[in-house]
Design an enzyme around this catalytic site. Structure first.
Site, PDB file in Angstrom:
ATOM      1  CB  SER A  15      -0.944   0.013   1.205  1.00 47.80           C
ATOM      2  OG  SER A  15      -1.930  -0.984   1.071  1.00 47.80           O
ATOM      3  CG  HIS A  49      -4.538   2.197   4.640  1.00 41.33           C
ATOM      4  ND1 HIS A  49      -4.103   1.790   3.405  1.00 41.33           N
ATOM      5  CD2 HIS A  49      -4.207   1.200   5.502  1.00 41.33           C
ATOM      6  CE1 HIS A  49      -3.532   0.601   3.511  1.00 41.33           C
ATOM      7  NE2 HIS A  49      -3.592   0.223   4.778  1.00 41.33           N
ATOM      8  NE  ARG A  53      -7.439   8.407   1.847  1.00 41.67           N
ATOM      9  CZ  ARG A  53      -8.031   7.557   2.687  1.00 41.67           C
ATOM     10  NH1 ARG A  53      -7.621   6.314   2.768  1.00 41.67           N
ATOM     11  NH2 ARG A  53      -9.039   7.956   3.430  1.00 41.67           N
TER      12      ARG A  53
END
Length: 179
Positions: A15, A49, A53
């Protein structure tokens, strides 16, 4: 432009690698989140996550239809889907035990992937998709686990076949294996 597949084991760094690739591809990226907060651990993973971002990235949270990701992302030059393995697990978690390994449900999932891949082929966007590799582990002990591995294995193979570029991430190190 094109389809880029990033695969690897759980916690391999796939990721992070895909996010960095998306940053280098475009300023405006649509992040397509497939995870659902089933429990506290998954909630923490989603939050991690989210924190990584960039604020200017768009967000699309999808459920059943993977192809919705491109419909939502039309105005973005790049789309990052994280991840196919979580999308497949979410689809299978909704199935009652009496229907596990149902051939019709399996076909529906694979048909949805094919429709999504067809849409990616027609798109002018760069689509980066993350998935977990299931082919390196042992055979799951549960019926649901084996079904998951079988379905995700097929999804990954179909996606890799049609991808322009494929990376395998091993212990944080990317290996370009196609394209």
């Amino acid at each position: 432009m094109g389809l880029i597949l990033v695969t690897g084991g759980v916690r391999s760094g796939k990721s992070k690698f895909a996010e960095e690739m998306a940053r280098q591809t475009a300023n405006e990226v649509l992040y397509v989140a497939t995870g659902r907060a089933w429990d506290e651990e998954m909630h923490r993973r989603i939050e991690l996550h989210r924190q990584r971002r960039p604020e200017q990235w768009g967000l699309c949270e999808i459920g059943e239809r993977l192809s919705d990701s491109l419909a939502e992302g039309g105005k973005y030059p790049a789309v990052l889907i994280d991840c196919l393995s979580t999308w497949v697990s979410g689809r299978l978690m909704e199935v009652p035990e009496s229907k596990w390994r149902d051939e019709q449900l399996t076909r529906e999932i694979l048909d949805e992937v094919e429709q999504w891949l067809d849409a990616v082929d027609k798109s002018k966007q760069t689509v980066i998709v993350v998935t977990s590799e299931v082919g390196l582990g042992g055979v799951a002990l549960s019926k649901l686990g084996r079904w998951f591995a079988d379905v995700l294995g097929d999804v990954n193979q179909r996606t890799a076949k049609r991808a322009d570029t494929v990376y395998a991430i091993l212990s944080g190190i990317p290996w370009r294996i196609k394209g």
